[in-house]
Enzyme design. Sequence first.
Site, PDB file in Angstrom:
ATOM      1  N   HIS A  38     -66.137  32.544   7.497  1.00  0.00           N
ATOM      2  CA  HIS A  38     -66.543  33.889   6.985  1.00  0.00           C
ATOM      3  C   HIS A  38     -67.071  34.144   5.346  1.00  0.00           C
ATOM      4  O   HIS A  38     -67.054  35.584   5.335  1.00  0.00           O
ATOM      5  CB  HIS A  38     -65.500  34.609   7.775  1.00  0.00           C
ATOM      6  CG  HIS A  38     -64.432  34.432   8.670  1.00  0.00           C
ATOM      7  ND1 HIS A  38     -63.147  35.097   8.899  1.00  0.00           N
ATOM      8  CD2 HIS A  38     -65.333  34.366   9.720  1.00  0.00           C
ATOM      9  CE1 HIS A  38     -63.383  34.927  10.057  1.00  0.00           C
ATOM     10  NE2 HIS A  38     -64.505  34.064  10.726  1.00  0.00           N
ATOM     11  N   GLY A  91     -51.800  29.622   8.302  1.00  0.00           N
ATOM     12  CA  GLY A  91     -51.557  30.192   8.290  1.00  0.00           C
ATOM     13  C   GLY A  91     -52.482  31.736   8.342  1.00  0.00           C
ATOM     14  O   GLY A  91     -53.026  32.348   7.495  1.00  0.00           O
ATOM     15  N   CYS A 149     -86.467  44.666  -1.605  1.00  0.00           N
ATOM     16  CA  CYS A 149     -87.548  44.593  -0.658  1.00  0.00           C
ATOM     17  C   CYS A 149     -86.683  46.427  -0.344  1.00  0.00           C
ATOM     18  O   CYS A 149     -87.247  47.461   0.051  1.00  0.00           O
ATOM     19  CB  CYS A 149     -87.129  45.003   0.925  1.00  0.00           C
ATOM     20  SG  CYS A 149     -85.311  44.876   1.401  1.00  0.00           S
TER      21      CYS A 149
HETATM   22  P1  OAD Z   1     -54.135  36.873   9.213  1.00  0.00           P
HETATM   23  O1  OAD Z   1     -53.852  38.463   8.919  1.00  0.00           O
HETATM   24  O2  OAD Z   1     -55.007  37.925  11.051  1.00  0.00           O
HETATM   25  O3  OAD Z   1     -52.942  36.572   9.449  1.00  0.00           O
HETATM   26  C1  OAD Z   1     -52.133  36.058   8.600  1.00  0.00           C
HETATM   27  C2  OAD Z   1     -51.391  34.762   9.006  1.00  0.00           C
HETATM   28  O4  OAD Z   1     -50.250  34.185   8.495  1.00  0.00           O
HETATM   29  C3  OAD Z   1     -50.194  35.452   9.878  1.00  0.00           C
HETATM   30  O5  OAD Z   1     -49.935  34.701  10.728  1.00  0.00           O
HETATM   31  C4  OAD Z   1     -49.161  35.048   9.201  1.00  0.00           C
HETATM   32  O6  OAD Z   1     -47.884  35.109   9.860  1.00  0.00           O
HETATM   33  C5  OAD Z   1     -49.155  33.994   8.723  1.00  0.00           C
HETATM   34  N1  OAD Z   1     -48.564  33.991   7.197  1.00  0.00           N
HETATM   35  C6  OAD Z   1     -48.456  35.424   6.604  1.00  0.00           C
HETATM   36  N2  OAD Z   1     -47.900  34.980   5.434  1.00  0.00           N
HETATM   37  C7  OAD Z   1     -47.752  33.208   5.071  1.00  0.00           C
HETATM   38  C8  OAD Z   1     -47.060  32.411   4.185  1.00  0.00           C
HETATM   39  N3  OAD Z   1     -46.588  32.753   3.116  1.00  0.00           N
HETATM   40  N4  OAD Z   1     -47.379  31.078   4.340  1.00  0.00           N
HETATM   41  C9  OAD Z   1     -47.773  30.964   5.859  1.00  0.00           C
HETATM   42  N5  OAD Z   1     -48.758  31.805   7.056  1.00  0.00           N
HETATM   43  C10 OAD Z   1     -48.433  32.891   6.301  1.00  0.00           C
HETATM   44  O7  OAD Z   1     -54.974  36.437   8.841  1.00  0.00           O
HETATM   45  P2  OAD Z   1     -56.026  35.696   9.097  1.00  0.00           P
HETATM   46  O8  OAD Z   1     -55.668  34.761  10.513  1.00  0.00           O
HETATM   47  O9  OAD Z   1     -56.961  35.227   8.226  1.00  0.00           O
HETATM   48  O10 OAD Z   1     -61.978  37.951  10.482  1.00  0.00           O
HETATM   49  O11 OAD Z   1     -57.424  36.593  10.176  1.00  0.00           O
HETATM   50  C11 OAD Z   1     -58.489  35.427  10.537  1.00  0.00           C
HETATM   51  C12 OAD Z   1     -59.025  36.539  10.145  1.00  0.00           C
HETATM   52  O12 OAD Z   1     -59.580  38.069  11.326  1.00  0.00           O
HETATM   53  C13 OAD Z   1     -59.948  36.878   8.859  1.00  0.00           C
HETATM   54  O13 OAD Z   1     -60.791  36.380   8.498  1.00  0.00           O
HETATM   55  C14 OAD Z   1     -60.774  38.540   9.286  1.00  0.00           C
HETATM   56  C15 OAD Z   1     -60.002  39.383  10.310  1.00  0.00           C
HETATM   57  O14 OAD Z   1     -60.794  39.878  11.012  1.00  0.00           O
HETATM   58  C16 OAD Z   1     -63.457  38.651   9.675  1.00  0.00           C
HETATM   59  O15 OAD Z   1     -63.444  39.634   9.356  1.00  0.00           O
HETATM   60  C17 OAD Z   1     -64.178  38.181  10.099  1.00  0.00           C
END
Ligand code: OAD
Length: 245
Positions: free
Chosen positions: A119, A187, A150
């Site tokens: 990303h 995570g 530009c």
């Molecule tokens: P999310 O905020 O959707 O999910 C975070 C995950 O981490 C959740 O499943 C939590 O349960 C878990 N979590 C929280 N604290 C934790 C810890 N200390 N240890 C382990 N797990 C933990 O974030 P992402 O899955 O990264 O994309 O989101 C993916 C993408 O969605 C992002 O990169 C962004 C967003 O839309 C774009 O901006 C294109």
Amino acid sequence: MNFPADFTSLLSRTGKLVALTGAGVSQESGLRTFRDAQAGLWQQYKPEDLASPEAFARDPQLVWDWYAWRREAVKGVRPNPGHYALVELEAKIPAFTLITQNVDGLHRFAGTRNLLELHGNLQRVRCSDCGTFAETWENDSGSVPRCMHCNGLLRPDVVWFGESLPRDPLEKAVEAIRTCQVFLSIGTSGLVQPAASLAHAAQSNGAVVVEINAEATPLTPKTDFFFQGKSGELLPKLIQAVWGN
Ligand code: OAD
């Protein structure tokens, strides 16, 4: 947490592993996950409504300011034991690839070498018109800076909703997944495609799918092993359980 013997023995024999990380890995460094509520000034907006080409076209200043705030939030933030355990894992596994959806740069800071940032990265900026990367730009507190070639508006070099992933890291990720023996999802809520489908692709290619997350996710029922807890605690314990140091 006691890791089952079939899992530790599998990991000790694994030659090729792919890990996919999301915002949860950086939570213990003090960064909010993507789907946590926003703080302060930004509470009235959902990240989904700011991280898109439409939002930038509508109000470039608002989107620029949000990213300037996020860049500021990352300043001074350090990797946590989870990031460092992944650096150790890279040293233990002969062929290791870390695919991250995080834009905070903490895996690189910790020392992971074979890293695919799907990303993009918060610290990089490029022109929204001609695509030229900018190493430096005017102070973040001012108006949206412009491209020196530009005069187009500069934007963060991150992937927004509705945009395709950068081709090079995506191709490398798909290639790594084609032949990995273990796929480790850490995570991430697994809600965003195509990153979300990587685990399924790995599984259909014969990989064992393992998940570490604070909570169950849509991927959980399909995993071979699910370990519930914080990655900053579980990953160092996992290294200890398998390699004993
Ligand atoms: P999310 O905020 O959707 O999910 C975070 C995950 O981490 C959740 O499943 C939590 O349960 C878990 N979590 C929280 N604290 C934790 C810890 N200390 N240890 C382990 N797990 C933990 O974030 P992402 O899955 O990264 O994309 O989101 C993916 C993408 O969605 C992002 O990169 C962004 C967003 O839309 C774009 O901006 C294109």
